[in-house]
Design an enzyme around this catalytic site. Structure first.
Site, PDB file in Angstrom:
ATOM      1  N   GLU A 236       0.889  -1.167   0.000  1.00 22.57           N
ATOM      2  CA  GLU A 236       0.000   0.000   0.000  1.00 22.57           C
ATOM      3  C   GLU A 236       0.919   1.206   0.000  1.00 22.57           C
ATOM      4  OE1 GLU A 236      -1.491   3.205   0.772  1.00 22.57           O
ATOM      5  OE2 GLU A 236      -1.718   2.524   2.841  1.00 22.57           O
ATOM      6  N   CYS A 270      -2.033   8.834   3.191  1.00 25.09           N
ATOM      7  CA  CYS A 270      -1.834   8.353   1.820  1.00 25.09           C
ATOM      8  C   CYS A 270      -3.086   8.542   0.988  1.00 25.09           C
ATOM      9  CB  CYS A 270      -1.399   6.887   1.825  1.00 25.09           C
ATOM     10  SG  CYS A 270      -2.530   5.792   2.710  1.00 25.09           S
TER      11      CYS A 270
END
Length: 467
Positions: A236, A270
């Site tokens: 990720e 993020c």
């Protein structure tokens, strides 16, 4: 911030006060290998626990997180600077993941029986594979750990954690919470190690898979190291999420949501909204309201309820963000607000808006990991969608439009990301998959998907010998 003390240790720094919080020593390579071996030994007993037994402990961990909410939240805020209310919300989300996993995980992991054409019987088992190595960042000290550790503990795996240095205290606190809740010792193990020792952990025979949350460059490195020893990874990675404001958008809703989506967790997320792609017909109205709202956000002590933005987690991260802003301005973008490093103690950076952002500028193509928004003007709705996909990243994104049906069609057929929000912003949902495409990585967490990333889907066939 964490700074090297010597080649054997480091200290953690409170980003609000710039004072030392604690000092830690790195584990030697031998100590780290011994910890891996202990985790594997604990795994051999944990893997044969029933799903009900595992689920009971996972639920207990969720309760223990809530029981330790105040202490853990204060620790996270002191280590990385998030607003205290965001720390509380992080604990709530993490406890929710435990609750969901304890229930849904049993459904995902139960054996499936299939009748065979020849009269035999097939059993499909989701078997634990062994020890999993997780390399995690500092921006969500609890949630980042919970989202990969809890599903894999439920799956019966052993779990190793290499957390970011500046949140080492949070990592060790989580280990205690897990074990106080009933998780057998060493099934979850914290490794306080250097990057060099980390490479040895990836290569170790008892480590069966690796997951990382971090930058695209870190992901490429870990993927390569893991591929060299044929180990599966879930990555990720970074992103530059685009939020589209279409010609029929509710501007008030879009402005309010986009301000929150850009500055939540001090903008160090993020899956934060980072590029705001606004259709020409509503651009000026959105820009005026958005810039005013960003200007009015007060930064300060994250434990003060009046503060809307806390400090950035480390001084070097604040300096890098400022350099990106300055470089974007040199490349042609304009500063609408913010953009100056405050002359005060603490690693603060104000809410900042860059406009006239175009291809070739840092703010257009790279991830700005902090409270800096990039305003991009689009000709029309179709052009806005084109700009959104004009990125090497593909984690999340958003659409603001009063036409829900058209928005869903855009999200399904055109938005090249792993996640899309329509008329809202959400960090994560326990019952929906989380992950991206392109340089934002691969693999999924949450929603029952993460629990099957690191299992052995094993086929067992029983012959029919009664024919």
């Amino acid at each position: 911030m964490s700074t090297e003390k010597n080649d054997k240790g480091f200290e953690t720094i409170n980003p609000t006060t710039e004072e030392t919080l604690a000092q830690y020593n790195y584990m030697s390579k031998d100590e780290a290998i011994e910890a891996v071996e202990k985790c594997h030994k604990a795994f051999t007993n944990w893997k044969i626990k029933s799903l009900d037994e595992r689920a009971k402990i996972i639920k207990a961990i969720g309760k223990a997180l809530q029981d330790n909410k105040e202490e853990l939240s204060q620790l996270m805020t002191s280590e990385m600077g998030k607003l205290l209310k965001h720390s509380y919300q992080e604990i709530d989300l993490s406890a929710g993941i435990c609750e969901f996993t304890a229930t849904d995980g049993k459904k995902q992991l139960e054996d499936e029986v299939r009748e065979m054409p020849d009269g035999g019987k097939g059993i499909i088992q989701q078997a634990p594979i062994g020890v999993l190595y997780g390399i995690q960042p500092w921006n969500f000290p609890t949630y980042q750990v919970i989202r990969y550790a809890i599903t894999n503990l439920m799956a019966g795996n052993g779990v190793l954690l290499k957390h970011a240095k500046n949140v080492t205290g949070s990592a060790l606190k989580l280990k205690k919470i897990f074990e106080d809740a009933g998780l057998p010792k060493d099934v979850f193990t914290v490794l306080v190690i250097s990057h060099e020792v980390s490479d040895a952990i990836i290569a170790h025979d008892l480590v069966r898979a690796v997951t990382l949350t971090g930058s695209s460059e870190a992901g490429k490195y870990v993927a390569k190291k893991s591929a060299e020893v044929l180990k599966k990874t879930v990555l990720e990675l970074g992103s530059n999420d685009a939020y589209l404001v279409l010609d029929d958008a509710d501007i008030d809703l879009a402005v309010k949501t986009c301000v929150m989506a850009r500055t939540y967790n001090n903008g160090e997320t993020c899956v934060a909204a980072k590029r705001f792609v606004v259709v020409d017909s509503v651009y000026d109205d959105f820009k005026t309201a958005f810039v005013k709202a960003m200007e009015n956000l007060k930064f300060g002590d994250p434990t003060d309820k009046a503060s809307k933005i806390g400090p950035m987690a480390r001084e070097d991260l604040r300096d890098k963000l400022h350099e990106q802003v300055q470089e974007s301005i040199k490349q042609g973008s304009k500063l609408a607000c913010g953009g100056e490093v405050p002359k005060q103690k603490g690693y603060f950076y104000p809410a900042t808006v860059l406009e006239d952002v175009k291809p070739g500028q840092v703010a257009y193509s790279d991830e700005l990991f902090g409270p800096v928004a990039a305003l991009i003007r689009a000709k029309d709705n179709e052009d806005a969608m084109r700009i959104a996909n004009d990125s090497k990243f593909g984690l999340g994104g958003g659409i603001f439009s009063k036409d829900e049906e058209t928005s869903i069609a855009l999200a399904k057929n055109h938005f090249d990301t792993g996640m899309v929000n329509i008329n809202c912003y959400g960090l994560a949902h326990p019952n929906l998959p989380f992950g991206g495409v392109k340089q934002s990585g691969y693999g999924r967490e949450h929603g029952g998907f993460g629990i099957r990333e690191f299992v052995n889907t094993k086929a067992i066939y029983i012959a029919n010998n009664k024919k």
